[in-house]
Design an enzyme around this catalytic site. Structure first.
Site, PDB file in Angstrom:
ATOM      1  N   ASN A  90      41.444   0.382  33.080  1.00 45.50           N
ATOM      2  CA  ASN A  90      40.509  -0.519  33.753  1.00 45.50           C
ATOM      3  C   ASN A  90      41.148  -1.411  34.812  1.00 45.50           C
ATOM      4  O   ASN A  90      40.471  -1.860  35.729  1.00 45.50           O
ATOM      5  CB  ASN A  90      39.828  -1.396  32.683  1.00 45.50           C
ATOM      6  CG  ASN A  90      39.054  -2.548  33.285  1.00 45.50           C
ATOM      7  OD1 ASN A  90      37.968  -2.354  33.838  1.00 45.50           O
ATOM      8  ND2 ASN A  90      39.612  -3.749  33.233  1.00 45.50           N
ATOM      9  N   TYR A 154      40.430   0.660  48.770  1.00 50.58           N
ATOM     10  CA  TYR A 154      39.780   0.414  47.473  1.00 50.58           C
ATOM     11  C   TYR A 154      38.833   1.568  47.116  1.00 50.58           C
ATOM     12  O   TYR A 154      39.020   2.217  46.084  1.00 50.58           O
ATOM     13  CB  TYR A 154      39.078  -0.949  47.456  1.00 50.58           C
ATOM     14  CG  TYR A 154      38.372  -1.211  46.144  1.00 50.58           C
ATOM     15  CD1 TYR A 154      39.094  -1.350  44.964  1.00 50.58           C
ATOM     16  CD2 TYR A 154      36.979  -1.278  46.069  1.00 50.58           C
ATOM     17  CE1 TYR A 154      38.452  -1.564  43.742  1.00 50.58           C
ATOM     18  CE2 TYR A 154      36.336  -1.497  44.860  1.00 50.58           C
ATOM     19  CZ  TYR A 154      37.075  -1.635  43.697  1.00 50.58           C
ATOM     20  OH  TYR A 154      36.433  -1.834  42.493  1.00 50.58           O
TER      21      TYR A 154
HETATM   22  P1  NAD Z   1      39.285  -8.917  37.582  1.00 47.95           P
HETATM   23  O1  NAD Z   1      40.081  -9.268  38.784  1.00 47.95           O
HETATM   24  O2  NAD Z   1      38.486  -9.977  36.916  1.00 47.95           O
HETATM   25  O3  NAD Z   1      40.241  -8.221  36.475  1.00 47.95           O
HETATM   26  C1  NAD Z   1      41.220  -7.304  36.850  1.00 47.95           C
HETATM   27  C2  NAD Z   1      42.118  -6.997  35.676  1.00 47.95           C
HETATM   28  O4  NAD Z   1      43.156  -6.133  36.146  1.00 47.95           O
HETATM   29  C3  NAD Z   1      42.800  -8.244  35.115  1.00 47.95           C
HETATM   30  O5  NAD Z   1      42.785  -8.196  33.703  1.00 47.95           O
HETATM   31  C4  NAD Z   1      44.231  -8.145  35.634  1.00 47.95           C
HETATM   32  O6  NAD Z   1      45.185  -8.645  34.719  1.00 47.95           O
HETATM   33  C5  NAD Z   1      44.417  -6.643  35.777  1.00 47.95           C
HETATM   34  N1  NAD Z   1      45.425  -6.395  36.796  1.00 47.95           N
HETATM   35  C6  NAD Z   1      45.375  -6.668  38.116  1.00 47.95           C
HETATM   36  N2  NAD Z   1      46.555  -6.368  38.678  1.00 47.95           N
HETATM   37  C7  NAD Z   1      47.361  -5.884  37.707  1.00 47.95           C
HETATM   38  C8  NAD Z   1      48.712  -5.423  37.663  1.00 47.95           C
HETATM   39  N3  NAD Z   1      49.486  -5.388  38.724  1.00 47.95           N
HETATM   40  N4  NAD Z   1      49.199  -5.004  36.473  1.00 47.95           N
HETATM   41  C9  NAD Z   1      48.459  -5.042  35.361  1.00 47.95           C
HETATM   42  N5  NAD Z   1      47.179  -5.478  35.334  1.00 47.95           N
HETATM   43  C10 NAD Z   1      46.654  -5.894  36.501  1.00 47.95           C
HETATM   44  O7  NAD Z   1      38.386  -7.730  38.058  1.00 47.95           O
HETATM   45  P2  NAD Z   1      37.104  -7.016  37.398  1.00 47.95           P
HETATM   46  O8  NAD Z   1      35.984  -7.295  38.318  1.00 47.95           O
HETATM   47  O9  NAD Z   1      36.984  -7.292  35.963  1.00 47.95           O
HETATM   48  O10 NAD Z   1      37.541  -5.495  37.633  1.00 47.95           O
HETATM   49  C11 NAD Z   1      37.941  -4.631  36.577  1.00 47.95           C
HETATM   50  C12 NAD Z   1      37.778  -3.214  37.052  1.00 47.95           C
HETATM   51  O11 NAD Z   1      36.414  -2.997  37.406  1.00 47.95           O
HETATM   52  C13 NAD Z   1      38.625  -2.864  38.276  1.00 47.95           C
HETATM   53  O12 NAD Z   1      39.116  -1.550  38.150  1.00 47.95           O
HETATM   54  C14 NAD Z   1      37.602  -2.935  39.412  1.00 47.95           C
HETATM   55  O13 NAD Z   1      37.967  -2.125  40.490  1.00 47.95           O
HETATM   56  C15 NAD Z   1      36.357  -2.442  38.708  1.00 47.95           C
HETATM   57  N6  NAD Z   1      35.075  -2.818  39.334  1.00 47.95           N
HETATM   58  C16 NAD Z   1      34.690  -4.122  39.446  1.00 47.95           C
HETATM   59  C17 NAD Z   1      33.475  -4.418  40.030  1.00 47.95           C
HETATM   60  C18 NAD Z   1      32.963  -5.847  40.194  1.00 47.95           C
HETATM   61  O14 NAD Z   1      31.972  -6.070  40.905  1.00 47.95           O
HETATM   62  N7  NAD Z   1      33.559  -6.839  39.554  1.00 47.95           N
HETATM   63  C19 NAD Z   1      32.646  -3.397  40.509  1.00 47.95           C
HETATM   64  C20 NAD Z   1      33.086  -2.070  40.373  1.00 47.95           C
HETATM   65  C21 NAD Z   1      34.296  -1.794  39.777  1.00 47.95           C
END
Ligand code: NAD
Length: 246
Positions: A90, A154
């Site tokens: 994730n 992205y």
């Molecule tokens: P967020 O920024 O709140 O969380 C991201 C997570 O990734 C965190 O727990 C962070 O510790 C981890 N992370 C980031 N860089 C890292 C690294 N170098 N090493 C280890 N861990 C790392 O983001 P989110 O919105 O919860 O996103 C989670 C997933 O969902 C991602 O893959 C994102 O692309 C995807 N996503 C999010 C959305 C949205 O609208 N929020 C939409 C579609 C997809």
């Protein structure tokens, strides 16, 4: 739904990942959440333990794109918990940089965190999941269908995640491992919650279900795909986006 299963969730310290961790714990799993730093992994575990002291949850912070550290980490997890059943890839970062302003450093950072980490973790988890007929789940995105107007790497990384999901589902089906992805639409994590109302309003208007997704909406899809209720589902990219078509 996933009682006594052992699940590893990368990017589990906040946002969507944290909600997946919570949902899996509520449904009886034992969870190892991965964060990028010791401090954030510790805080996430403390928060969950404060919600329910009987939760079996552990926080680690390996380098997700380093084969050796992931290999050792999975080995330790199996020796502590006895088996590993579910991997959720994730962790991810987004971008809104215009192509002409992209540096190779940013390109590599997105490639490492969004693609290489999922590849390395999936590769290293296979011996364990072969034993348990386990599940790999990936976090894709709505942008993996439509692209987006800036931050090209992205959506590119999420197209790659879809490709990895479809291909590994075929490669690993004969050994009983299912591989699926969830493709969230815009979801209310810290990042989105901090956007100004003027940006949020038009976004909501473009979503037929009339609201932004909550992390729990996304976590519910992961729970279903991780459970035996999805035992005949593999190689799918499940959109959870309120029918948004941005
Ligand atoms: P967020 O920024 O709140 O969380 C991201 C997570 O990734 C965190 O727990 C962070 O510790 C981890 N992370 C980031 N860089 C890292 C690294 N170098 N090493 C280890 N861990 C790392 O983001 P989110 O919105 O919860 O996103 C989670 C997933 O969902 C991602 O893959 C994102 O692309 C995807 N996503 C999010 C959305 C949205 O609208 N929020 C939409 C579609 C997809």
């Amino acid at each position: 739904m996933i009682k006594d299963k052992v699940a590893i969730i990368t990017g589990g310290t906040r946002g969507i990942g944290f909600e997946i961790v919570r949902k899996f714990l509520e449904n009886g799993a034992k969870v190892i959440l991965f964060g990028s730093k010791e401090e954030t992994a510790k805080i996430a575990v403390e928060k969950l333990k404060a919600e329910n002291s009987s939760y079996e949850v552990m926080g680690l912070f390996p380098n997700l794109s380093d084969e050796q550290s992931i290999r050792e980490c999975f080995k330790n997890i199996e020796s502590i918990f006895g088996h590993i059943d579910i991997l959720v890839n994730n962790a991810g970062i987004s971008s809104s940089t215009k192509i002409e302003e992209f540096t190779m450093e940013e390109y590599e950072k997105i490639e490492n965190i969004n693609i290489k980490s999922a590849f390395v973790c999936s590769k290293e988890i296979i011996p364990y999941l072969k034993k348990t007929k386990g599940v790999i789940l990936n976090t894709s995105s709505m942008v993996s269908k439509y692209g987006q107007q800036s931050g090209v790497m992205y959506p590119t990384s999420k197209f790659a995640i879809n490709g990895m999901t479809l291909s590994l589902a075929r490669e690993l089906a004969p050994v009983g491992i299912r591989v699926n992805a969830v493709a969230p639409g815009i979801t209310k994590t810290d990042m989105v919650a901090s956007l100004p109302e003027t940006m949020i309003e038009p976004l909501i208007k473009s979503i037929p279900l009339g609201r932004i997704g909550e992390p729990e909406d996304i976590a519910n899809a992961f729970l279903f795909l991780a459970s035996d209720m999805a035992s005949y589902i593999t190689g799918q990219i499940l959109g959870v986006d309120g029918c948004a078509r941005n």
